[in-house]
Design a protein around this motif. Structure first.
Motif, mmCIF file in Angstrom:
data_model
loop_
_atom_site.group_PDB
_atom_site.id
_atom_site.type_symbol
_atom_site.label_atom_id
_atom_site.label_comp_id
_atom_site.label_asym_id
_atom_site.label_seq_id
_atom_site.Cartn_x
_atom_site.Cartn_y
_atom_site.Cartn_z
ATOM 1 N N TYR A 31 31.327 21.255 40.346
ATOM 2 C CA TYR A 31 30.359 19.930 40.464
ATOM 3 C C TYR A 31 29.065 19.636 41.201
ATOM 4 O O TYR A 31 28.386 18.925 41.033
ATOM 5 C CB TYR A 31 31.482 19.378 41.142
ATOM 6 N N LYS A 32 29.156 20.817 42.567
ATOM 7 C CA LYS A 32 27.823 20.218 43.703
ATOM 8 C C LYS A 32 27.567 21.772 44.166
ATOM 9 O O LYS A 32 29.166 22.766 44.221
ATOM 10 C CB LYS A 32 28.890 19.420 44.799
ATOM 11 N N MET A 33 26.964 22.122 44.481
ATOM 12 C CA MET A 33 26.016 23.464 45.213
ATOM 13 C C MET A 33 25.021 23.018 45.991
ATOM 14 O O MET A 33 24.873 22.295 45.382
ATOM 15 C CB MET A 33 25.546 24.228 43.823
ATOM 16 N N GLY A 34 25.155 23.576 47.112
ATOM 17 C CA GLY A 34 24.205 23.345 48.515
ATOM 18 C C GLY A 34 24.171 24.986 48.938
ATOM 19 O O GLY A 34 24.720 25.903 48.844
ATOM 20 N N TRP A 35 23.420 24.404 50.088
ATOM 21 C CA TRP A 35 22.781 25.314 51.255
ATOM 22 C C TRP A 35 23.121 24.850 52.273
ATOM 23 O O TRP A 35 22.890 23.632 52.654
ATOM 24 C CB TRP A 35 20.995 25.163 50.841
ATOM 25 N N PHE A 36 23.335 26.191 52.634
ATOM 26 C CA PHE A 36 23.453 25.550 54.046
ATOM 27 C C PHE A 36 23.564 26.413 55.245
ATOM 28 O O PHE A 36 22.671 27.778 54.528
ATOM 29 C CB PHE A 36 25.210 25.682 55.118
ATOM 30 N N ARG A 37 22.509 26.634 56.300
ATOM 31 C CA ARG A 37 22.201 27.611 57.596
ATOM 32 C C ARG A 37 22.775 27.958 57.898
ATOM 33 O O ARG A 37 23.088 26.496 59.263
ATOM 34 C CB ARG A 37 20.429 27.236 57.504
#
Length: 117
Positions: A31-37
Motif C-alpha cells: 500500500y505504501k512504500m517509503g524512505w527513512f534515513r
C-alpha cells in the motif's frame, strides 16, 4: 516481503543520486512504500513515502524541493531522487513498506549515501 535498496554512493555537495528499492515476495504490491534515513550519531528519521494511489508525503522540511519520491507499481519499486545534496544528507537510507497504512512492517537493508563537502 523482501525489500532491496540500491543506488547509494559517494557524491560531492550539490550533486544528485537516485535510490531505488524493489519489493519482492508474496504481498509485494504494498500500500505504501517509503524512505527513512539514519545519519551518524542520529536517530532514524522519516524522509518520504508514497501510496499505491500516488499520494506523496515528505517528513523533513530540509528535503522538500530537493528530494522526490516516485513509484513504479507494476514493478513494485519505489525511488528517491535526491538533488542538491548537502553533507547533512549523509546517512544510511532505508526503504520501508507498509501493507495497510498503519505500520511500517517491512524494511530493507539500507544503502549508504555519503556527501562530501
Amino acid at each position: 516481503v523482501q525489500l532491496q535498496a540500491s543506488g547509494g554512493g559517494l557524491v560531492q555537495a550539490g550533486g544528485s543520486l537516485r535510490l531505488s528499492c524493489a519489493a519482492s515476495g508474496r504481498g509485494a504490491d504494498l500500500y505504501k512504500m517509503g524512505w527513512f534515513r539514519q545519519g551518524p550519531g542520529k536517530e532514524r528519521e522519516y524522509v518520504a513515502a508514497m501510496t499505491w494511489r500516488g499520494d506523496r508525503s515528505y517528513g523533513l522540511n530540509s528535503v522538500k524541493g530537493r528530494f522526490t519520491i516516485a513509484r513504479d507499481n507494476a514493478k513494485n519499486m519505489v525511488f528517491l531522487q535526491m538533488n542538491r545534496l548537502t553533507p547533512e544528507d549523509t546517512a544510511v537510507y532505508f526503504c520501508a513498506g507498509d501493507e495497510t497504512g498503519n505500520r511500517w512492517l517491512y524494511w530493507g537493508q539500507g544503502t549508504l549515501v555519503t556527501v562530501s563537502s
